[in-house]
Design an enzyme around this catalytic site. Structure first.
Site, PDB file in Angstrom:
ATOM      1  N   ASP A  80      -5.538  -0.259   0.347  1.00 58.66           N
ATOM      2  CA  ASP A  80      -4.972  -1.559   0.708  1.00 58.66           C
ATOM      3  C   ASP A  80      -5.994  -2.229   1.627  1.00 58.66           C
ATOM      4  OD1 ASP A  80      -3.029  -3.616   1.360  1.00 58.66           O
ATOM      5  OD2 ASP A  80      -2.810  -2.581   3.271  1.00 58.66           O
ATOM      6  N   LYS A  81      -5.951  -3.553   1.737  1.00 54.28           N
ATOM      7  CA  LYS A  81      -6.935  -4.232   2.586  1.00 54.28           C
ATOM      8  C   LYS A  81      -6.450  -4.392   4.030  1.00 54.28           C
ATOM      9  CE  LYS A  81      -7.263  -8.645   2.787  1.00 54.28           C
ATOM     10  NZ  LYS A  81      -7.124  -8.873   4.253  1.00 54.28           N
ATOM     11  N   THR A  82      -5.391  -5.212   4.186  1.00 62.41           N
ATOM     12  CA  THR A  82      -4.949  -5.588   5.528  1.00 62.41           C
ATOM     13  C   THR A  82      -4.438  -4.385   6.314  1.00 62.41           C
ATOM     14  OG1 THR A  82      -4.276  -7.702   4.574  1.00 62.41           O
ATOM     15  CG2 THR A  82      -3.525  -7.231   6.817  1.00 62.41           C
ATOM     16  N   THR A 130      -4.784  -5.472  -3.034  1.00 65.48           N
ATOM     17  CA  THR A 130      -4.199  -6.211  -1.913  1.00 65.48           C
ATOM     18  C   THR A 130      -3.318  -7.362  -2.368  1.00 65.48           C
ATOM     19  OG1 THR A 130      -4.736  -7.499   0.075  1.00 65.48           O
ATOM     20  CG2 THR A 130      -6.287  -7.642  -1.741  1.00 65.48           C
ATOM     21  N   GLY A 131      -2.350  -7.688  -1.533  1.00 65.43           N
ATOM     22  CA  GLY A 131      -1.501  -8.852  -1.788  1.00 65.43           C
ATOM     23  C   GLY A 131      -2.124 -10.120  -1.247  1.00 65.43           C
ATOM     24  N   LYS A 168       1.348  -3.296  -7.745  1.00 64.96           N
ATOM     25  CA  LYS A 168       0.533  -2.255  -7.111  1.00 64.96           C
ATOM     26  C   LYS A 168       0.822  -0.893  -7.735  1.00 64.96           C
ATOM     27  CE  LYS A 168      -0.853  -3.921  -2.574  1.00 64.96           C
ATOM     28  NZ  LYS A 168      -1.055  -3.572  -1.174  1.00 64.96           N
ATOM     29  N   ASP A 211      -0.679   0.829   4.434  1.00 69.69           N
ATOM     30  CA  ASP A 211       0.058   0.825   5.705  1.00 69.69           C
ATOM     31  C   ASP A 211       1.295  -0.053   5.697  1.00 69.69           C
ATOM     32  OD1 ASP A 211      -1.215  -1.675   5.661  1.00 69.69           O
ATOM     33  OD2 ASP A 211      -1.305  -1.751   7.848  1.00 69.69           O
ATOM     34  N   ASP A 266       3.035  -1.479   0.199  1.00 71.02           N
ATOM     35  CA  ASP A 266       2.254  -0.344  -0.319  1.00 71.02           C
ATOM     36  C   ASP A 266       3.137   0.843  -0.698  1.00 71.02           C
ATOM     37  OD1 ASP A 266      -0.232  -1.643   0.177  1.00 71.02           O
ATOM     38  OD2 ASP A 266      -0.050  -1.118   2.287  1.00 71.02           O
TER      39      ASP A 266
END
Length: 674
Positions: free
Chosen positions: A369-371, A519-520, A547, A566, A570
């Site tokens: 995931d990114k954020t 990522t969203g 996802k 996180d 996710d």
């Protein structure tokens, strides 16, 4: 040697709602089971000592004699208590495995202790010649109880993911009836009800905004790093957080029809469908069960065919079946588990699911995931573009002066940049937050505004278009600073990339493990972060169900997939992945859904997961070979393969071999620390 109950899940979101009041029940149940195994272990251990002293085989072997009136009856009573009380978890587990037609550790132990018990009862009450096996029965139960107790203490209980998700929804909502507002349980809301949501509150239901203009934090639900502007006609999601203004929404979804409940359902489905691979020791036990039954029957048949009496054939068969369940097998896995769990904790890893941890060594694709995972989840200043005659320091000082009074994520980034440069800024007067525009206040009698690009356009203020487009194209968020309506400059901010994430991606690439970003967040931001890290495969603006679908798609290519995330969004992907890895600073639901938690919130710890998983697996393989090595030697000798040349394994010698393999297994487990 994971218990079957280790990873139980509720099958539907409806059950999760029903069981909300029992949300702590599973944790208490797990602690109760650990206490139960501990109690059974100590009681059985206390009874085993007199059983050993009363056993004629042990007396013969050790060269002493202990006999008194009703000594055999006393031995029978003590052994019966150990068999029924200490052996109950294994007898019950045997029945469960029999019903599932999936023999494993429980059936192997159950077979060995039952054969030993009933044969020994027959010997004690004069229905045959030979030695009883009560001592073997008692020591086997004690060691197996110890193994289960060690393992259950060193791992965490089953997932509370669905209960954690249910907790996210507020329990009370402000329902509007005419001009009046009344607090009602969220469960009482119906489609079409009007709800008031105040600043700072969670949105209780999915709905459409009828009145109000605000910003909403959806980052943990959708992955969008910036708060989203909302106005009349826009949709809001249950579980998101209203930040600035009040809003009146019309309910469009309640209970199981909300977005969050759909996430709950996705998590449940993924957990149910995740392969329930038996762990290593259980697979070995399954094989040994069939070996024990086959070898026992074959031994009995051959001794009969050779013309020996039934009593002799039965004794050989029982000897084979009893010693086919090596005591070392009961400790082979738990001792390694205990050592690797302690090592994991030192490295900042929390292992929640042992079976999936064992699988981590095979991962060849890691989805990030990114954020909050690859990035810090906090905005930082990346570019300062002052308009002449202003300097970078003056631009930042004016912006920070106004932002001091704001709680917006961008404000924190600007203030941090000012602090790093040790800038002093004057206090702000008449501070005001204007939804959809930005912030303003008076500094040194001048009106200072920090505003959005849209506001600048509406006011027809000339800006450096080329610089602005360049910053926007790289996924950065740009704000403009005005002083009395005149442009001071622009500030670009971005969710800052974790330094350790770069090294992690590079190290994974060197190991041949593919790194993927999922990522969203919007495409520009996602690709800017991916370029910083060297990740070539990026999927952006992805919803939670997409996802988990993307994880399935990569799994369909034959890859073993790890997912690192996180957020709430996710959770379905963490549950679907072969190994779900949560960042420790993330949401409770991500942590509860994952198989492994990175306590230090460092994505670089993924490398430790891969290394420790491989080393632990190798150590378990070695231990299982030591445990099985006992069988390879003892079974043929117990069956009487060398009887024609006068070599017949007595149970006493079998006990020596058993003890030797148990000691070796215990010592080998300790070498994992090296």
């Amino acid at each position: 040697m994971n218990m079957k109950h280790e990873h139980e899940h509720h099958s539907t979101s409806h059950e999760a709602h029903d069981d909300h009041h029992q949300e702590d029940g599973h944790g208490n149940h797990h602690e109760g089971m650990i206490a139960d195994f501990k109690r059974r272990f100590f009681v059985s251990l206390g009874l085993t000592l007199p059983i050993l002293l009363l056993s004629d085989m042990i007396q013969e072997w050790a060269g002493f004699d202990l006999s008194f009136a009703y000594d055999q009856e006393t031995l029978f009573i003590l052994a019966t208590v150990v068999y029924l009380y200490g052996g109950w978890p294994f007898l019950k587990g045997s029945i469960d495995e029999w019903r599932e037609r999936n023999p494993g550790m429980m059936m192997l132990i159950g077979l060995a202790i039952s054969v030993a018990y009933f044969y020994s009862v027959a010997i004690v009450f004069g229905y045959g010649d030979g030695h009883d096996f009560f001592w073997e029965l008692a020591t086997l139960i004690v060691i197996m109880l110890l193994g289960h107790w060690i393992e259950m203490r060193s791992i965490m209980g089953a997932s509370n993911a669905l209960q954690e998700l249910v907790r996210l929804l507020p329990s009370v909502a402000h329902r509007l009836t005419g001009e009046k507002s009344e607090d009602v349980p969220v469960s009482a809301l119906r489609k079409g009800d009007l709800i008031l949501v105040k600043p700072g509150e969670q949105v209780p239901v999915d709905g459409t905004i009828l009145k109000g203009h605000t910003t909403v934090d959806e980052s943990m639900l959708t992955g969008e790093s910036l708060p989203v502007e909302k106005e009349t006609g826009n949709l809001v999601i249950a579980g998101s957080i209203n930040q600035e203004g009040s809003m009146t929404i019309e309910t469009t979804g309640t209970g199981e029809s909300t977005y969050l409940s759909k996430v709950i359902e996705l998590v449940s489905e993924a957990q149910e469908s995740k392969s329930r691979t038996q762990n290593l020791a259980n697979r070995a036990a399954k094989l040994l069960f069939f070996v024990a039954v086959g070898a026992g029957v074959l031994t009995f048949a051959i001794w009969l065919l050779l013309g020996y009496p039934v009593s002799m054939a039965v004794e050989r068969m029982v000897t084979v079946m009893v010693i086919s369940c090596p005591h070392a097998l009961g400790l082979a896995s738990p001792l390694v588990v205990a050592v690797s769990t302690a090592l994991s904790a030192k490295r900042g890893l929390l292992i929640r699911n042992r079976t999936q941890f064992e699988e981590a060594r095979q991962l060849d694709a890691i989805i990030f995931d990114k954020t909050g995972t690859l990035t810090q989840g906090d905005f930082g200043v990346t570019d300062l573009k002052p308009q002449a005659p202003y300097t970078e320091e003056e631009l930042l000082r004016l912006a920070a002066g106004v932002e001091m009074a704001s709680q917006h994520p961008l404000a924190r980034g600007i203030l941090q940049a000012a602090e790093e440069r040790r800038l002093a800024f004057d206090p702000v007067d008449s501070f005001e937050s204007i939804t959809g525009v930005g912030l303003q206040g008076r500094i040194d009698d001048a009106l200072v505004q920090v505003v959005s690009p849209r506001h600048v356009r509406q006011q027809d203020i000339l800006i450096e278009e080329e610089a602005f487009e360049q910053l926007s194209a790289s996924g950065k968020t740009v704000v403009f600073v005005l002083r009395d309506g005149v442009l001071v400059g622009m500030i670009a901010l971005a969710d800052m990339v974790r330094e350790e994430a770069k090294d992690t991606v590079q190290a994974l690439k060197e190991r041949g493990v593919r790194s993927i970003m999922l990522t969203g967040d919007n495409r520009k931001v996602a690709h800017w972060v991916a370029d910083q890290l060297g990740i070539e495969e990026v999927y952006a603006e992805v919803l939670p169900d997409d996802k988990s679908r993307q994880v399935k798609k990569i799994q369909a290519e034959g890859r073993k997939v790890g997912m690192v995330g996180d957020g709430i969004n996710d959770a379905p992907a963490l549950a679907q992945a072969d190994v779900g890895i949560a960042i420790g600073s993330g949401t409770d639901i991500a942590v509860e859904t994952a198989d492994i938690v990175l306590v230090r919130s460092n994505p670089g710890d993924v490398l430790s997961v891969l290394d420790l998983s491989r080393n632990t697996y190798n150590k378990m393989i070695q231990n299982l070979w030591w445990a099985a090595g006992y069988n390879i030697v003892a079974l043929p000798l117990a069956a009487g393969v060398l009887a024609p040349v006068g070599i017949l394994l007595s149970p006493a010698i079998g006990a020596v071999l058993m003890s030797l393999s148990t000691v070796i297994v215990a010592l080998n487990a300790r070498t994992l620390r090296i």
